[in-house]
Motif scaffolding. Structure first.
Motif, PDB file in Angstrom:
ATOM      1  N   ILE A   1      37.077 -11.638 -12.757  1.00  0.00           N
ATOM      2  CA  ILE A   1      36.185 -10.479 -13.124  1.00  0.00           C
ATOM      3  C   ILE A   1      36.038 -11.528 -15.094  1.00  0.00           C
ATOM      4  CG2 ILE A   1      36.718  -8.290 -14.320  1.00  0.00           C
ATOM      5  CD1 ILE A   1      38.919  -7.603 -11.983  1.00  0.00           C
ATOM      6  N   LEU A   2      34.350 -10.774 -15.097  1.00  0.00           N
ATOM      7  CA  LEU A   2      34.373 -11.336 -17.022  1.00  0.00           C
ATOM      8  C   LEU A   2      34.403  -9.561 -16.448  1.00  0.00           C
ATOM      9  CD1 LEU A   2      32.018 -13.999 -16.475  1.00  0.00           C
ATOM     10  CD2 LEU A   2      34.601 -13.747 -17.071  1.00  0.00           C
TER      11      LEU A   2
ATOM     12  N   SER B   1      41.867 -14.665 -13.344  1.00  0.00           N
ATOM     13  CA  SER B   1      41.874 -14.735 -11.639  1.00  0.00           C
ATOM     14  C   SER B   1      43.097 -14.798 -11.564  1.00  0.00           C
ATOM     15  CB  SER B   1      40.846 -15.863 -11.590  1.00  0.00           C
ATOM     16  OG  SER B   1      41.372 -16.874 -12.508  1.00  0.00           O
ATOM     17  N   THR B   2      43.103 -14.565  -9.917  1.00  0.00           N
ATOM     18  CA  THR B   2      44.719 -14.577 -10.154  1.00  0.00           C
ATOM     19  C   THR B   2      44.753 -15.702  -8.145  1.00  0.00           C
ATOM     20  OG1 THR B   2      46.737 -13.240  -8.726  1.00  0.00           O
ATOM     21  CG2 THR B   2      43.855 -12.942  -8.213  1.00  0.00           C
ATOM     22  N   THR B   3      46.369 -15.844  -8.141  1.00  0.00           N
ATOM     23  CA  THR B   3      46.501 -16.629  -6.741  1.00  0.00           C
ATOM     24  C   THR B   3      47.020 -15.621  -5.221  1.00  0.00           C
ATOM     25  OG1 THR B   3      48.801 -16.905  -7.815  1.00  0.00           O
ATOM     26  CG2 THR B   3      47.349 -18.607  -7.822  1.00  0.00           C
ATOM     27  N   GLN B   4      46.709 -14.363  -6.019  1.00  0.00           N
ATOM     28  CA  GLN B   4      46.826 -13.318  -4.475  1.00  0.00           C
ATOM     29  C   GLN B   4      46.800 -11.871  -5.502  1.00  0.00           C
ATOM     30  OE1 GLN B   4      51.408 -13.543  -4.374  1.00  0.00           O
ATOM     31  NE2 GLN B   4      51.989 -12.441  -6.617  1.00  0.00           N
TER      32      GLN B   4
ATOM     33  N   GLY C   1      31.488  -5.804 -18.151  1.00  0.00           N
ATOM     34  CA  GLY C   1      31.346  -6.709 -16.757  1.00  0.00           C
ATOM     35  C   GLY C   1      31.121  -6.666 -15.074  1.00  0.00           C
ATOM     36  N   MET C   2      31.477  -7.580 -14.790  1.00  0.00           N
ATOM     37  CA  MET C   2      31.123  -7.487 -13.399  1.00  0.00           C
ATOM     38  C   MET C   2      32.298  -8.812 -12.182  1.00  0.00           C
ATOM     39  SD  MET C   2      28.591 -10.711 -12.888  1.00  0.00           S
ATOM     40  CE  MET C   2      27.197  -9.857 -13.649  1.00  0.00           C
ATOM     41  N   MET C   3      32.927  -8.498 -10.919  1.00  0.00           N
ATOM     42  CA  MET C   3      33.633  -8.852 -10.185  1.00  0.00           C
ATOM     43  C   MET C   3      32.237  -9.906  -9.494  1.00  0.00           C
ATOM     44  SD  MET C   3      36.768  -7.696  -7.924  1.00  0.00           S
ATOM     45  CE  MET C   3      36.131  -6.887  -7.743  1.00  0.00           C
ATOM     46  N   TYR C   4      33.177 -11.401  -9.165  1.00  0.00           N
ATOM     47  CA  TYR C   4      32.072 -12.500  -8.050  1.00  0.00           C
ATOM     48  C   TYR C   4      33.026 -13.164  -7.976  1.00  0.00           C
ATOM     49  CZ  TYR C   4      32.063 -15.034 -12.596  1.00  0.00           C
ATOM     50  OH  TYR C   4      32.425 -15.501 -13.243  1.00  0.00           O
ATOM     51  N   LYS C   5      32.272 -14.200  -6.265  1.00  0.00           N
ATOM     52  CA  LYS C   5      33.022 -14.979  -5.781  1.00  0.00           C
ATOM     53  C   LYS C   5      33.472 -15.819  -7.017  1.00  0.00           C
ATOM     54  CE  LYS C   5      34.167 -12.755  -2.203  1.00  0.00           C
ATOM     55  NZ  LYS C   5      35.621 -12.670  -2.013  1.00  0.00           N
TER      56      LYS C   5
ATOM     57  N   THR D   1      50.797  -9.133 -14.337  1.00  0.00           N
ATOM     58  CA  THR D   1      51.943 -10.089 -15.201  1.00  0.00           C
ATOM     59  C   THR D   1      51.322 -10.911 -14.462  1.00  0.00           C
ATOM     60  OG1 THR D   1      53.948 -10.186 -13.902  1.00  0.00           O
ATOM     61  CG2 THR D   1      53.335  -9.131 -16.199  1.00  0.00           C
ATOM     62  N   GLY D   2      51.175 -11.785 -13.580  1.00  0.00           N
ATOM     63  CA  GLY D   2      50.796 -12.762 -12.961  1.00  0.00           C
ATOM     64  C   GLY D   2      49.040 -13.368 -12.793  1.00  0.00           C
ATOM     65  N   VAL D   3      48.276 -12.021 -13.232  1.00  0.00           N
ATOM     66  CA  VAL D   3      47.152 -12.899 -13.394  1.00  0.00           C
ATOM     67  C   VAL D   3      46.819 -13.716 -14.616  1.00  0.00           C
ATOM     68  CG1 VAL D   3      44.533 -12.196 -14.190  1.00  0.00           C
ATOM     69  CG2 VAL D   3      46.629 -10.455 -12.567  1.00  0.00           C
ATOM     70  N   ASN D   4      45.808 -14.737 -14.641  1.00  0.00           N
ATOM     71  CA  ASN D   4      45.278 -15.945 -15.439  1.00  0.00           C
ATOM     72  C   ASN D   4      44.084 -15.423 -16.005  1.00  0.00           C
ATOM     73  OD1 ASN D   4      47.050 -17.390 -14.093  1.00  0.00           O
ATOM     74  ND2 ASN D   4      45.292 -18.303 -12.801  1.00  0.00           N
ATOM     75  N   THR D   5      44.040 -14.872 -17.223  1.00  0.00           N
ATOM     76  CA  THR D   5      43.066 -14.791 -18.841  1.00  0.00           C
ATOM     77  C   THR D   5      43.368 -16.145 -19.371  1.00  0.00           C
ATOM     78  OG1 THR D   5      44.156 -12.685 -18.656  1.00  0.00           O
ATOM     79  CG2 THR D   5      43.112 -12.951 -19.980  1.00  0.00           C
ATOM     80  N   THR D   6      41.901 -16.254 -19.473  1.00  0.00           N
ATOM     81  CA  THR D   6      40.903 -16.907 -19.662  1.00  0.00           C
ATOM     82  C   THR D   6      39.795 -16.222 -21.004  1.00  0.00           C
ATOM     83  OG1 THR D   6      39.222 -18.109 -18.236  1.00  0.00           O
ATOM     84  CG2 THR D   6      41.710 -19.023 -18.982  1.00  0.00           C
ATOM     85  N   THR D   7      39.396 -17.349 -21.970  1.00  0.00           N
ATOM     86  CA  THR D   7      38.257 -16.519 -22.430  1.00  0.00           C
ATOM     87  C   THR D   7      36.659 -17.200 -22.672  1.00  0.00           C
ATOM     88  OG1 THR D   7      39.882 -16.132 -24.581  1.00  0.00           O
ATOM     89  CG2 THR D   7      37.568 -15.751 -24.987  1.00  0.00           C
ATOM     90  N   LYS D   8      36.004 -16.513 -21.945  1.00  0.00           N
ATOM     91  CA  LYS D   8      34.599 -16.613 -21.954  1.00  0.00           C
ATOM     92  C   LYS D   8      33.670 -16.076 -22.784  1.00  0.00           C
ATOM     93  CE  LYS D   8      30.465 -16.835 -18.971  1.00  0.00           C
ATOM     94  NZ  LYS D   8      30.648 -18.779 -19.147  1.00  0.00           N
TER      95      LYS D   8
END
Length: 625
Positions: free
Chosen positions: A410-411, A452-455, A491-495, A422-429
């Motif tokens: 997700i962007l 992004s997430t692992t589950q 924003g958007m969600m994609y594979k 809390t388990g979601v990975n968050t970075t900056t674009k």
């Protein structure tokens, strides 16, 4: 008893009287209904009351008709009295001009004499002691206070009845007193500077002691700074890469030393500046120079004589145009031009709007429409609200929940990311799309959160800054495309690894694009889920029956929709500036369009009044932003 016709006549008379009459007759009729014994009396008095009501009605109409005329007469009389008083003032002011010129010459000579006197007085005190200067400053204060009391005891308005000559004489004396006070203020200021210079010269030994004190303080701080810098260099060399790992004790130890070094540098710089300042003072004391000779500040003296000068200028101006007729003669040649400009100011915009509405708009309606993708068939759009699109589905809500799968990304703009596990990975674009960097910056699609997430995780999307914004989730299937204005995309969600393509479609050869000044359209290709915002809500409607919508509200449409501009009816709201000339029209089978409930620029805070802002918005719209 009162008959029905008599009662109707009474009510008719009461209505002619007015609101007060209606109230009176209502009370009388209510009284008669409560006490039937009074009915016979009212029956015999019907004619008399009707005549009285007619008389009161006529009287009220006459008063109302003549009240405006009476008010106009009063205003005209008051205006005449005002104009007469103004004319008397002009005449008296012009008659004062010879006396005012004489007073101005007298003040100028007195001003020159006082300036020379004060200059000589200061020159005699150039080598005086501090005690002698104190005595002179005290004497000047007494002289200023005495002159100020004389000014306060004189009022020009109190002697207005004594004649114009008395007023001019008092104005002359008042101006001379102002000049004397100003010259004594300047002299006192110079003597205060001279006294301070003498005091500084007598304090040379104290200045030397202060300089030595500052030097020793500088030495102590500098030695401490050198010690901390050496310790910092040693720690960095001994610990190596460990000092660069955050949240470790070595990292915190080195960071503390860095802060101590910076603080020591600041203190060292501050003490060094104080030392240099004191040294500069001591240098001036060691080799004192004489102060500049006393010089009268002519600018401040000019302000002291400003009342007399302004009175002279006003009299000269009124003498040059002493009659109101001369003012009318000066204005009369430009009156026709001004009237023509005023008429043009109102009629030219009306003529232009009429031409656009009845000529340009029908011409544009006959031009071929715009279709972004003619090869696309049925567009499949999925959204959280499962009602039929034909019903005008509201697909938005104040907040939406998105399910983020392990293979999805997700962007999203940070101000629309409300909550996440809390388990979601968050970075900056940095930018949404580097191929469309200008569009990304203009649409606020930069410095985005990438999730992004692992589950599987539920992400809540909502506006955290604008209470009127709602968000909608628009899912685009594989092979489909949606034309969207980036201002509505948050924003958007994609594979993961399969970011949707954004294609630019230029339409320079169609009149619709030039009339709306949108020359480029951006199409987002699936598969993806777009996060769209809209003021007060977002709607998705089918174009199968043909729909029109305000251009300001349109957010996007499916790539296979047939898009054109049509004239916005009726004519009067457009002529008054209450609606735009064109509406967006969408047709086509199996196609949809998207719009927000309330156009953002229809809100008070969304309207642009600065010409530069309007020009920037038009430029961004031309590029589909």
């Amino acid at each position: 008893m009162i008959s029905d016709s008599g009662r109707a006549g009474i009510y008719a008379s009461a209505r002619r009287i007015g609101n007060h009459g209606v109230g009176i007759w209502s009370v009388i009729l209510r009284f008669s209904s409560i006490f039937p014994s009074t009915s016979s009396f009212l029956q015999f008095s019907d004619v008399r009351w009707c005549l009285l009501g007619h008389f009161l009605s006529v009287t009220f109409q006459i008063v109302r008709r003549n009240l405006l005329l009476f008010t106009s007469i009063v205003l005209i009389l008051l205006s005449g009295k005002f104009i007469r008083s103004e004319w008397t003032h002009i005449q008296s002011t012009v008659n004062e001009l010879p006396a005012l010129l004489t007073a101005q010459a007298d003040v100028s000579s007195r001003r020159l004499a006082l300036s020379l006197e004060m200059s000589r007085r200061v020159e005699l005190l150039s080598e005086a002691t501090v005690q002698r200067l104190d005595v002179e400053i005290y004497d000047l204060d007494n002289e200023i206070a005495h002159l100020q009391r004389k000014r306060n005891n004189v009022s020009l308005s109190s002697g207005a009845l004594k004649g114009a000559d008395w007023i001019v004489e008092e104005l002359r004396q008042e101006t001379i007193r102002r000049v004397e006070i100003e010259l004594r203020h300047q002299t006192r200021a110079y003597l205060s500077t001279l006294r301070a210079h003498a005091v500084v010269l007598s304090n040379r030994r104290a200045a030397h002691a202060q300089l030595e004190k500052l030097r020793l303080a500088h030495v102590r701080i500098y030695e401490t700074l050198q010690s901390r810098e050496q310790q910092l260099t040693k720690n960095q060399a001994d610990l190596g890469v460990l000092v660069k790992i955050p949240f470790t004790k070595w990292y915190e130890q080195v960071e503390k030393l860095k802060k101590d070094v910076e603080a020591g540098k600041a203190a060292n710089s501050r003490v060094h500046k104080d030392y240099l300042a004191q040294k500069a003072i001591l240098t001036r004391i060691s080799s004192p120079v004489r102060l500049k000779p006393f010089k009268v500040n002519e600018h401040q003296l000019a302000e002291a004589v400003a009342p007399l000068r302004d009175r002279v200028l006003e009299s000269e101006r009124l003498a040059a145009q002493s009659h109101l007729w001369q003012a009318y003669q000066a204005v009369r040649p430009v009156l026709p031009i001004a009237l023509a400009i005023l008429i043009g100011w109102w009629l030219v915009p009306v003529a232009i709007r009429t031409l656009f509405y009845f000529v340009l708009a029908p011409l544009a309606a006959r031009r071929p429409p715009i279709v972004i993708d003619t090869k696309q068939g049925t567009t499949t759009l999925t959204f959280s609200n499962q009602r039929s699109v034909r019903e005008g589905s509201v697909i938005s809500a104040v907040s939406q929940t998105m399910t983020l799968a392990p293979d999805d990304e997700i962007l999203i703009r940070p101000d629309y990311s409300q909550s996440q596990p809390t388990g979601v990975n968050t970075t900056t674009k940095l930018l949404f799309d580097w191929h469309h960097w200008l569009t990304s910056i203009a649409a606020h699609l930069w410095v985005l959160k990438r999730l992004s997430t692992t589950q599987s995780a539920d992400i809540v999307v909502s506006s955290t800054t604008d209470a009127l914004d709602e968000v909608a989730l628009l899912e685009i299937a594989q092979g489909d495309a949606v034309v969207l204005q980036p201002r509505g995309l948050v924003g958007m969600m994609y594979k993961t690894g399969q970011r949707p393509k954004i294609r630019s479609h230029w339409r320079l050869g169609t009149l619709h694009a030039w009339l709306t000044f949108q020359l480029r359209y951006l199409a987002f290709e699936g598969p993806a889920t777009l996060i769209v915002k809209g003021c007060r809500g977002v709607r998705l409607e089918s174009t199968s029956t043909g729909r029109t919508i305000s251009q300001d509200a349109t957010l996007g449409f499916s790539a296979n929709a047939v898009y054109c501009t049509v004239r916005a009816d009726p004519f009067v709201p457009y002529l008054r500036g209450k609606q735009s000339l064109f509406h967006d029209k969408f047709t086509g089978q199996n196609a949809y369009y998207l719009y927000e409930e309330v156009p953002r620029n229809a809100r008070q805070d969304g309207q642009k009044h600065n010409p530069l802002e309007v020009l920037l918005d038009a430029s961004l719209k031309a590029f589909g932003i």
